[in-house]
Design a protein around this motif. Sequence first.
Motif, PDB file in Angstrom:
ATOM      1  N   GLN A 338       9.430 -89.998  86.675  1.00 41.17           N
ATOM      2  CA  GLN A 338       8.656 -90.298  87.884  1.00 41.17           C
ATOM      3  C   GLN A 338       7.424 -89.401  87.999  1.00 41.17           C
ATOM      4  OE1 GLN A 338      11.398 -90.095  91.181  1.00 41.17           O
ATOM      5  NE2 GLN A 338      12.312 -92.051  90.696  1.00 41.17           N
ATOM      6  N   SER A 339       6.735 -89.257  86.880  1.00 38.72           N
ATOM      7  CA  SER A 339       5.506 -88.455  86.850  1.00 38.72           C
ATOM      8  C   SER A 339       4.305 -89.381  86.998  1.00 38.72           C
ATOM      9  CB  SER A 339       5.427 -87.659  85.540  1.00 38.72           C
ATOM     10  OG  SER A 339       4.201 -86.988  85.448  1.00 38.72           O
ATOM     11  N   GLY A 340       3.765 -89.460  88.213  1.00 39.91           N
ATOM     12  CA  GLY A 340       2.642 -90.346  88.478  1.00 39.91           C
ATOM     13  C   GLY A 340       1.407 -90.045  87.655  1.00 39.91           C
ATOM     14  N   PRO A 341       0.961 -88.760  87.576  1.00 44.73           N
ATOM     15  CA  PRO A 341      -0.239 -88.467  86.778  1.00 44.73           C
ATOM     16  C   PRO A 341      -0.101 -88.849  85.316  1.00 44.73           C
ATOM     17  CG  PRO A 341       0.248 -86.647  88.260  1.00 44.73           C
ATOM     18  CD  PRO A 341       1.396 -87.599  88.358  1.00 44.73           C
ATOM     19  N   TYR A 342       1.067 -88.582  84.721  1.00 41.67           N
ATOM     20  CA  TYR A 342       1.241 -88.947  83.318  1.00 41.67           C
ATOM     21  C   TYR A 342       1.308 -90.460  83.155  1.00 41.67           C
ATOM     22  CZ  TYR A 342       1.847 -84.313  81.296  1.00 41.67           C
ATOM     23  OH  TYR A 342       1.620 -83.048  80.828  1.00 41.67           O
ATOM     24  N   LYS A 343       1.909 -91.197  84.102  1.00 43.86           N
ATOM     25  CA  LYS A 343       1.911 -92.666  84.023  1.00 43.86           C
ATOM     26  C   LYS A 343       0.481 -93.193  84.028  1.00 43.86           C
ATOM     27  CE  LYS A 343       4.821 -93.517  87.445  1.00 43.86           C
ATOM     28  NZ  LYS A 343       5.639 -94.305  88.383  1.00 43.86           N
ATOM     29  N   PHE A 344      -0.353 -92.589  84.848  1.00 43.65           N
ATOM     30  CA  PHE A 344      -1.765 -92.989  84.898  1.00 43.65           C
ATOM     31  C   PHE A 344      -2.447 -92.715  83.561  1.00 43.65           C
ATOM     32  CE2 PHE A 344      -6.183 -91.636  85.661  1.00 43.65           C
ATOM     33  CZ  PHE A 344      -6.698 -92.837  86.115  1.00 43.65           C
ATOM     34  N   GLU A 345      -2.222 -91.521  82.986  1.00 44.24           N
ATOM     35  CA  GLU A 345      -2.870 -91.158  81.724  1.00 44.24           C
ATOM     36  C   GLU A 345      -2.459 -92.102  80.598  1.00 44.24           C
ATOM     37  OE1 GLU A 345      -5.113 -89.039  80.948  1.00 44.24           O
ATOM     38  OE2 GLU A 345      -5.294 -87.846  82.783  1.00 44.24           O
ATOM     39  N   GLN A 349      -4.627 -94.771  78.343  1.00 41.96           N
ATOM     40  CA  GLN A 349      -4.686 -94.703  76.889  1.00 41.96           C
ATOM     41  C   GLN A 349      -4.329 -96.058  76.266  1.00 41.96           C
ATOM     42  OE1 GLN A 349      -5.762 -92.210  74.938  1.00 41.96           O
ATOM     43  NE2 GLN A 349      -6.283 -91.036  76.766  1.00 41.96           N
ATOM     44  N   LEU A 350      -3.304 -96.719  76.795  1.00 42.46           N
ATOM     45  CA  LEU A 350      -2.917 -98.032  76.263  1.00 42.46           C
ATOM     46  C   LEU A 350      -4.015 -99.065  76.514  1.00 42.46           C
ATOM     47  CD1 LEU A 350       0.846 -98.014  77.211  1.00 42.46           C
ATOM     48  CD2 LEU A 350      -0.078 -98.185  74.902  1.00 42.46           C
ATOM     49  N   TYR A 351      -4.675 -98.959  77.645  1.00 38.61           N
ATOM     50  CA  TYR A 351      -5.807 -99.852  77.911  1.00 38.61           C
ATOM     51  C   TYR A 351      -6.894 -99.665  76.850  1.00 38.61           C
ATOM     52  CZ  TYR A 351     -10.409-100.938  79.824  1.00 38.61           C
ATOM     53  OH  TYR A 351     -11.695-101.365  79.976  1.00 38.61           O
ATOM     54  N   LYS A 352      -7.218 -98.395  76.550  1.00 36.73           N
ATOM     55  CA  LYS A 352      -8.256 -98.123  75.550  1.00 36.73           C
ATOM     56  C   LYS A 352      -7.846 -98.642  74.173  1.00 36.73           C
ATOM     57  CE  LYS A 352      -9.984 -93.952  77.861  1.00 36.73           C
ATOM     58  NZ  LYS A 352     -10.117 -92.477  77.735  1.00 36.73           N
ATOM     59  N   GLU A 368      -4.882-102.759  84.976  1.00 34.71           N
ATOM     60  CA  GLU A 368      -4.392-103.001  86.329  1.00 34.71           C
ATOM     61  C   GLU A 368      -3.297-102.008  86.698  1.00 34.71           C
ATOM     62  OE1 GLU A 368      -3.208-107.070  86.366  1.00 34.71           O
ATOM     63  OE2 GLU A 368      -5.250-107.857  86.585  1.00 34.71           O
ATOM     64  N   MET A 369      -2.433-101.686  85.725  1.00 35.46           N
ATOM     65  CA  MET A 369      -1.380-100.710  85.972  1.00 35.46           C
ATOM     66  C   MET A 369      -1.987 -99.351  86.304  1.00 35.46           C
ATOM     67  SD  MET A 369       1.680 -99.406  83.425  1.00 35.46           S
ATOM     68  CE  MET A 369       2.300-101.078  83.198  1.00 35.46           C
ATOM     69  N   ILE A 373      -1.588 -97.273  89.810  1.00 29.46           N
ATOM     70  CA  ILE A 373      -1.073 -95.903  89.855  1.00 29.46           C
ATOM     71  C   ILE A 373      -2.097 -94.981  90.506  1.00 29.46           C
ATOM     72  CG2 ILE A 373      -0.338 -93.944  88.442  1.00 29.46           C
ATOM     73  CD1 ILE A 373       0.688 -95.999  86.388  1.00 29.46           C
ATOM     74  N   SER A 374      -3.370 -95.193  90.170  1.00 35.86           N
ATOM     75  CA  SER A 374      -4.423 -94.367  90.771  1.00 35.86           C
ATOM     76  C   SER A 374      -4.458 -94.542  92.284  1.00 35.86           C
ATOM     77  CB  SER A 374      -5.772 -94.749  90.154  1.00 35.86           C
ATOM     78  OG  SER A 374      -6.818 -94.022  90.749  1.00 35.86           O
ATOM     79  N   ASP A 375      -4.325 -95.790  92.750  1.00 33.62           N
ATOM     80  CA  ASP A 375      -4.298 -96.031  94.199  1.00 33.62           C
ATOM     81  C   ASP A 375      -3.091 -95.358  94.842  1.00 33.62           C
ATOM     82  OD1 ASP A 375      -6.582 -97.510  93.944  1.00 33.62           O
ATOM     83  OD2 ASP A 375      -5.565 -99.451  93.890  1.00 33.62           O
ATOM     84  N   SER A 376      -1.922 -95.449  94.165  1.00 36.00           N
ATOM     85  CA  SER A 376      -0.713 -94.824  94.702  1.00 36.00           C
ATOM     86  C   SER A 376      -0.868 -93.314  94.794  1.00 36.00           C
ATOM     87  CB  SER A 376       0.495 -95.176  93.822  1.00 36.00           C
ATOM     88  OG  SER A 376       0.710 -96.565  93.795  1.00 36.00           O
TER      89      SER A 376
END
Length: 666
Positions: A338-345, A349-352, A368-369, A373-376
Motif C-alpha cells: 500500500q505504498s502510494g508513491p511507489y505505485k505512482f512511480e 515507468q510502465l506508461y513510458k 490513467e492509473m 494515484i496522483s489525484d489520490s
Amino acid sequence: MKNRLLSIAFFCSLFLLGGYQSFGQKLAQQWLDSALSVRATNGSLAIELYNAGIKTAKQERNTDLLALINYELAHHYYSQRAYVEVLRPIRKAINKAKDNDELNFNARLLLGNTFSILGNHDSALVQFKILSEKDNVKDINNRLLTLANLASAQANIGNTASSFKTYFTALNLADSIQNQEAKANLQVEIGSLFKNEGNYAQAQSLYNQALRHFLETNKAANSANVYNHLGEVLMELGSLDSANAYFDRSISIFQEKNLIEELANTYDLIGKLRLAEPNRGAAIESFERAFSVRRRFNLVAEMPKSYLALTQAHFIGKRYNQAMAEARKGLALAKATQSGPYKFEFSQQLYKVFKELNYGDSALVYLEMANEISDSLAQLNNSQLEIRLKTQFEDQQKQQEIERLRATKAANQKVIKNQRFLGLAVMVIAILAIAMVVVMYNRYRLKNRAARLIAAKNKENVLLLKELHHRVKNNLQFIASMISIQRSKIPDEGTRQELKESLQKVTAMALVHNKLYRKSASSEKLSFKYFLAELTDSLALSYGYDTDQIRVKYGWKNPQFDIDTYNALGLIINEMVTNSFKHSGEDVEIEMIFRERSDYHQIIYSDNGPGIDHELTQKEKNTGTVLIELLAQEMGGTLQYVPNQPGEKGIKIVLDLKTSKHNGKS
C-alpha cells in the motif's frame, strides 16, 4: 488458557504483597513489568501483556500508569518497525501525560519520528514545533535533540531557509556545551542541505569536519555514512574515480559491521555511479546486489527502491522487456504494501515503456492509473494538511487553557498565603474605608465586566469568521469531489464534459475564496491581475492547452472588488475561455484586453474560433452564454457581442462595468 493462568498467578502474588485496596494498580504495574521482560524474545506476548495492563489501568482510572503503558506499547511497535501501529497508543500517551513533562516530551518525540518515517512530514513538523515551544524542556540535550528533529522536518517539507536557521541554532548550542558528537552529526545534516542546494564546496567542508571527528573517535559506521555523502558530492562534480573509492570504503565497513540497510543503499549509489560512467551493465549488477541484500534480509519496505532502480537502468539501455518485468514486480509489491508513491512511480515507468514499444492501449491504461494515484495522493496530502491544522489549533487551545489554569492556581495560592499574614491589617483598613471600597469596587466591577464582554465578543467573532472560511472551503472541496466522482462513473462523453465544466466553475469560485481568505489574514490587498493569471493558467492546463495561447493586455489600475464581483468575473472569464477551448480546436488563440475609463471598466474578449450565431433566441442559447449575460446584468454591466466583419473569424465580446463601490472603485 495461558493468559488465564498468568492472571491467576498475578492475582495471588499481588494479594499477598499489598492487599485488595491497591490490587488493580499493582496488577497493571505487573502487566507492564512482565511485558518489558519478554518484549525482546516474544513480541506478540508482550503486546498482549501491554494491552492487559492498559485495560487494568483504565479501570483503575490511573492516568499516569495508563500513559506510561501506552508509551511503552508504542515504543515496542516502533522497535518492530510497525510504524502505523505506533500512532494510536502514542496519541493516548500524550493525552494522558499532560502533567508529566518528561513522558510527554518522549511521547511527542516518538510520534514526530514516526510521522517522519511514514512520510507525513507536516504532522511531524507540528510535533517537533510543539516541543521546541515548550518552556519545560529544561534538559539541554533534549533541547538539542528537539532542534535537530525540527530542522529535519522543516527540510522535509521544503522550508530550506527555516531548516538552515534551526540547524545552525542547534549547532551553536552543541558547540556551547561542547557536545562534539552532536556537533558532528549536525554538520552532516547541514552538509546534506548544502548538497541539495548545489553548494558542493560548503557541503564538502562540513562533511570533512564531521569525518575527522568520527575517525578520531573510531565511529566506523558514522564515518561510512559520511563517505557516502562525500561520494555523492564528487559524483555531482564529475570526479567518479574518487567517488568510487569512497563507496568502496563504505562497503567494507558496512559488511564488517553487518549494517544491512546501509549496505544496500551503498550498492544503489554505486549503481548510479556506473550509470554516470556510463556502464549500464555494471550499474544493473550493483542494483541487483542491492536487491539481493534486501530480499535476503526481508527488507520489504526497501525492495520497491531496487525494482525502481532496475527499471530505470533497463529503460535507459532501451531494454524495454526487462524494464517492463521489473516495473510490474515493483508495482505488485507496492500494491501489496500500500505504498502510494511507489505505485505512482511504477505506473509512470510502465506508461513510458509501453509508449516506447508503441503499445498505445497499454500505455494509456498505465497513464490513467498514474493520474488516479496522483489525484489520490494529492487528496491525501490535503486531508493530512487539514488534520494537521485542526490538531495544531486544538493542541494550542488546550495548552493555553492548561497554562491559564496553572496561572490562576498559582495566583490563588499566593493570595491565600499573603492573606494569612496581612488579614488583621486588611480587616481594620476595610472597616475604616468600607464606603470608599464599595464605591470603587462597583466601578471597577462594571468596567472590568464591560472589558471582558468586549474581549469575549471579539474572540467569538474571530472564531466565527475562521469557522465560516473553513466551512466554505470544505463545502467547495466537497462539491468538487462529488462532481469529480460522479463524472468518473458516467460513460457518456457529453455528460462528462458538462460535469467537467461544472467542476471548473466550482474551481473558479474556490480560487476566489482561497485568494480572499489568504489575503484577509495579512495586510496585503488581493490583486485582480494575479487572480486573473492564476485562473487562466488553471483553465489552460486543465484542458491540455499551452498558457501562451491566452494573451492578456491588462490596463486596470489595481481595482479592489468585493467577493461577489470576484465570483461573477471569475465565472464570466471561466465561461468565455471554456467555450473557446470547446469550440475552437487545438490552434485556439484567445485575447483579453482590460481597459479603464473614468466611469467604467471594460473587458474585450476575442478568439479565432467559429464564432457565434447572433440570431439565436434566448431558448437556443447554451447555459454558459445565458450565465454570462445574467452575471453581467447582476453587476450592473452591459454585454455586447460584436458582429464579425466580412472574412473575420471568431467571437468578440465587450463587457462594460460601471465603477461603483461594488465592482472596483480604485
